[in-house]
Write a protein that holds these residues in place. Structure first.
Motif, PDB file in Angstrom:
ATOM      1  N   ILE A   1       0.804  -1.432   0.000  1.00 48.45           N
ATOM      2  CA  ILE A   1      -0.105  -0.062  -0.063  1.00 48.45           C
ATOM      3  C   ILE A   1       0.756   1.245  -0.035  1.00 48.45           C
ATOM      4  O   ILE A   1       1.310   1.022   0.660  1.00 48.45           O
TER       5      ILE A   1
ATOM      6  N   ALA B   1      -3.232   0.401  -3.891  1.00 47.22           N
ATOM      7  CA  ALA B   1      -2.703  -1.569  -3.454  1.00 47.22           C
ATOM      8  C   ALA B   1      -1.740  -1.073  -4.827  1.00 47.22           C
ATOM      9  O   ALA B   1      -2.414  -0.359  -6.082  1.00 47.22           O
TER      10      ALA B   1
ATOM     11  N   ILE C   1      -6.700  -7.343  -2.022  1.00 46.81           N
ATOM     12  CA  ILE C   1      -7.292  -6.435  -1.084  1.00 46.81           C
ATOM     13  C   ILE C   1      -8.670  -6.634  -0.720  1.00 46.81           C
ATOM     14  O   ILE C   1      -8.625  -5.973   0.859  1.00 46.81           O
TER      15      ILE C   1
END
Length: 217
Positions: free
Chosen positions: A32, A146, A169
Motif C-alpha cells: 500500500i 494498492a 485487497i
C-alpha cells in the motif's frame, strides 16, 4: 555514456525520476502506497493503435523530435536532463520519467499519462503548454493505492494481475475507490527493449486512505 545508459535499460535498471510516495503497509504479495500530488501530461484514447497515445505524449516531451510544446527555454534531452541557456521562442525537451500510467474508466475510454519531473514542474502552471490539442497537463492529486508488481509483458498480464490484486485487497478488507478490477491502472517502467523477465510493471488500485506510512521512497 549513451551506451552505458542503453545497457542499463536493457537490464531493467530504472534511472528516471519517479513520483514520490510512502509505503503505508507491506504485504507478502503487494504493498500500500501513499503518493504525493504530481503533474502529468495526459491523453485519452479508446484503442491502442500504432502507439497513438504514446506517440502523442512522446512528441510533447520531445523524445523523437522537436518537442511539441510552447516554452521559451531549451533543455537538452539527456539522462539526466542538462539545462542550457534560455533561447526565446524555442520548445522545451522534458526528461522522461517512470512510470507511464494507463487507466480505464470502465466504459471504453482510457487515459495514458507521462508523469513530469516533479523537481522542475511542481505545478500545472510551470509545465510547458502542449501544441497538440489532444494532450493536456493535469494535476494528479495525492492518493493511496494498492500496488502489485510483475515482470514480462505489461499488457498481456494486465487483466490477470488486476483481478489478482482486486481479490487480495478485498480479502484484506481494503475499500477500493473503483467499481471493478477492470478499472485498475497499469504502470510501465521500461522501454520495449528491456529483457522481458527484468521488466518492472505494476497494477494499481486506488483505495480509501489507511494508517500512517512506515517507509519512505
Amino acid at each position: 555514456m549513451i551506451i552505458v545508459d542503453f545497457f542499463m535499460q536493457v537490464f531493467g535498471i530504472i534511472r528516471e525520476e519517479q513520483p514520490k510516495y510512502e509505503v503505508v503497509k507491506q504485504h507478502d504479495a503487494y504493498e500500500i502506497r501513499r503518493y504525493a500530488p504530481c503533474v502529468a501530461a495526459a491523453t485519452d484514447y479508446s484503442t491502442v493503435k500504432e502507439n497513438g497515445p504514446f506517440m502523442r505524449l512522446a512528441g510533447y516531451i520531445g523524445v523523437l523530435s522537436e518537442p511539441k510544446n510552447i516554452k521559451a527555454e531549451k533543455i537538452a534531452m539527456t539522462a539526466p536532463v542538462i539545462m542550457s541557456e534560455k533561447e526565446e521562442g524555442k520548445p522545451e525537451a522534458i526528461a522522461m520519467t517512470a512510470p507511464v500510467l494507463m487507466a480505464n474508466d470502465g466504459q471504453g475510454l482510457k487515459t495514458m499519462r507521462f508523469v513530469l519531473p516533479g523537481t522542475k514542474y511542481p505545478t500545472v502552471e510551470s509545465a510547458p503548454v502542449p501544441k497538440d490539442p489532444l494532450v493536456r497537463i493535469e494535476l494528479v492529486p495525492a492518493r493511496t493505492v494498492a500496488v502489485l508488481k510483475y515482470s514480462w509483458n505489461l499488457r498481456t498480464q494486465q487483466e490477470k494481475k488486476s483481478k489478482e490484486l482486486w481479490e487480495l485487497i478485498k480479502n484484506d478488507n481494503y475499500a477500493p475507490c473503483i467499481e471493478s478490477a477492470g478499472q485498475a491502472e497499469v504502470a510501465g517502467y521500461n522501454p520495449p527493449f528491456t529483457l522481458p523477465f527484468l521488466r518492472t510493471n505494476e497494477v494499481m488500485i486506488p483505495i480509501k486512505d489507511v494508517s500512517e506510512p512506515s517507509e519512505q521512497q
